[in-house]
Enzyme design. Structure first.
Site, mmCIF file in Angstrom:
data_model
loop_
_atom_site.group_PDB
_atom_site.id
_atom_site.type_symbol
_atom_site.label_atom_id
_atom_site.label_comp_id
_atom_site.label_asym_id
_atom_site.label_seq_id
_atom_site.Cartn_x
_atom_site.Cartn_y
_atom_site.Cartn_z
ATOM 1 C CB ILE A 1 -101.412 -40.425 13.586
ATOM 2 C CG1 ILE A 1 -100.292 -41.243 14.228
ATOM 3 C CG2 ILE A 1 -100.869 -39.105 13.050
ATOM 4 C CD1 ILE A 1 -99.306 -41.824 13.237
ATOM 5 N NE ARG B 1 -92.949 -46.401 7.949
ATOM 6 C CZ ARG B 1 -93.077 -45.995 9.209
ATOM 7 N NH1 ARG B 1 -93.332 -44.719 9.453
ATOM 8 N NH2 ARG B 1 -92.944 -46.845 10.217
ATOM 9 C CG ASP C 1 -90.773 -36.080 9.564
ATOM 10 O OD1 ASP C 1 -89.728 -35.410 9.687
ATOM 11 O OD2 ASP C 1 -91.073 -37.016 10.341
ATOM 12 C CD GLU D 1 -87.531 -41.981 5.664
ATOM 13 O OE1 GLU D 1 -87.079 -42.436 6.747
ATOM 14 O OE2 GLU D 1 -88.676 -41.537 5.560
ATOM 15 C CG HIS E 1 -88.690 -40.731 9.435
ATOM 16 N ND1 HIS E 1 -88.823 -41.915 8.733
ATOM 17 C CD2 HIS E 1 -89.687 -40.761 10.363
ATOM 18 C CE1 HIS E 1 -89.842 -42.618 9.210
ATOM 19 N NE2 HIS E 1 -90.378 -41.921 10.201
ATOM 20 C CB THR E 2 -86.743 -35.620 13.075
ATOM 21 O OG1 THR E 2 -86.216 -35.556 14.387
ATOM 22 C CG2 THR E 2 -87.239 -34.244 12.636
ATOM 23 C CB ALA F 1 -92.242 -39.789 16.093
ATOM 24 C CG ASN F 2 -86.010 -37.558 18.079
ATOM 25 O OD1 ASN F 2 -86.041 -38.162 19.153
ATOM 26 N ND2 ASN F 2 -84.892 -37.098 17.559
#
Length: 314
Positions: free
Chosen positions: A148, A227, A251, A256, A275-276, A278-279
């Site tokens: 990343i 994280r 994010d 969560e 937490h989106t 990577a969607n």
């Protein structure tokens, strides 16, 4: 690859992509959580994070069934119990989300620099020029330099952004033009934007704390796409309230989802997303391609791609 059965904990969209990538493979749709009673002819488990799975102390009866290997859908292993990571080979999904996460981090940087969406107007009385910032010439700090961090560095350098980074190992940086720093404190002191891109483990827990925040360069923008455990959220909120930190784009959080009434909701200096990052469809395509390669490796007796070391745990 005909005759191989896969138990997949992802949704029908992914399973369709996988079926197209590996014709002839039979896919058994499996709910998330602890995989109970897998048929003996299921050779691969595609395991997705789930609180029930993460918190399961003991494996299900019959584990590991007839599995030949486990393919995780995430690069991190902190969402999986230790028993899932043994005794059969386990491969992570390291790298499949790299470009999507890097794009998300850059979008957060652009939004901060260009004051989006606050810049948009809807009436004549708001027609007033506003001073904006430039990303070109700014300094991006990256904490963690795996796939990343590397993807983000390449994209940022192409925009004439100075990139500095800190990683645990002494290996040279894979991306030319990235400069290393000696400490977390130096990252905070030099950065205009600081992106957290390291895995969650005991050594990275609360790396963002009162001590590191005390070194923040005025106007620093913190972005967390890793994280929630990397950030001491109470210290972060105090730094934002005092002006020690200008902005936080998060994010990920801990826990969560955040409970109702948490101070991060609605904070004027926090950009919070669920937490989106990577969607994206590309992540599904990358994961399907990785699993197809690992199926071929498994069939031919070669080591799996992204194979975890024996005994590796979160």
């Amino acid at each position: 690859m005909s005759g191989v059965r896969i138990a997949s904990q992802l949704d029908a969209r992914f399973n369709a992509l996988l079926a197209a990538a590996v014709p002839g493979v039979e896919i058994l749709a499996l709910p998330r959580g602890v995989p109970h009673g897998l048929p003996d002819d299921v050779r691969v488990l595609l395991a997705a994070p789930d609180p029930g799975l993460r918190d399961a102390v003991a494996p299900p009866s019959g584990w590991p069934f007839g599995l030949g290997f486990v393919q995780l859908v995430s690069s991190g292993i902190d969402s999986f119990p230790g028993w899932l990571l043994e005794p059969v080979p386990v491969a992570s999904a390291r790298g499949v989300t790299a470009d999507s996460l890097a794009e998300f981090a850059l979008a957060a940087m652009f939004a901060a620099a260009k004051q989006l969406p606050q810049l948009w107007i809807d009436e004549p009385g708001q027609w007033q020029p506003r001073p904006l910032a430039s990303l070109a010439g700014s300094t991006l700090a990256i904490y963690g330099f795996g796939r990343i961090g590397q993807a983000l560095a390449r994209k940022a350098l192409a925009l004439d952004i100075e990139v500095i980074a800190l990683r645990r190992s002494a290996r040279p940086f894979e991306v030319a033009g990235v400069r290393g720093v000696a400490s977390v404190e130096e990252l905070f002191a030099r950065a205009d934007h600081l992106v957290l891109a390291a895995p969650a483990d005991p050594s990275t827990r609360h790396v963002v704390d009162r001590r590191s925040l005390a070194h923040a360069k005025p106007g620093l923008h913190l972005i967390n796409i890793a994280r929630g455990s990397l950030v001491d959220q109470d210290a972060l909120l105090d730094a934002l309230d005092s002006g020690q930190l200008a902005l936080a784009s998060l994010d990920v959080t801990e826990p969560e989802p955040l409970p109702a009434g948490h101070r991060l909701y609605g904070h004027p200096k926090v950009r919070l997303s669920p937490h989106t990052s990577a969607n994206t469809p590309q992540v599904y395509r990358n994961l399907a391609a990785l699993l197809a390669r690992n199926l071929e490796h498994f069939r031919s007796g070669r080591p799996l791609e992204n194979l975890l070391a024996q005994g590796e745990t979160a």
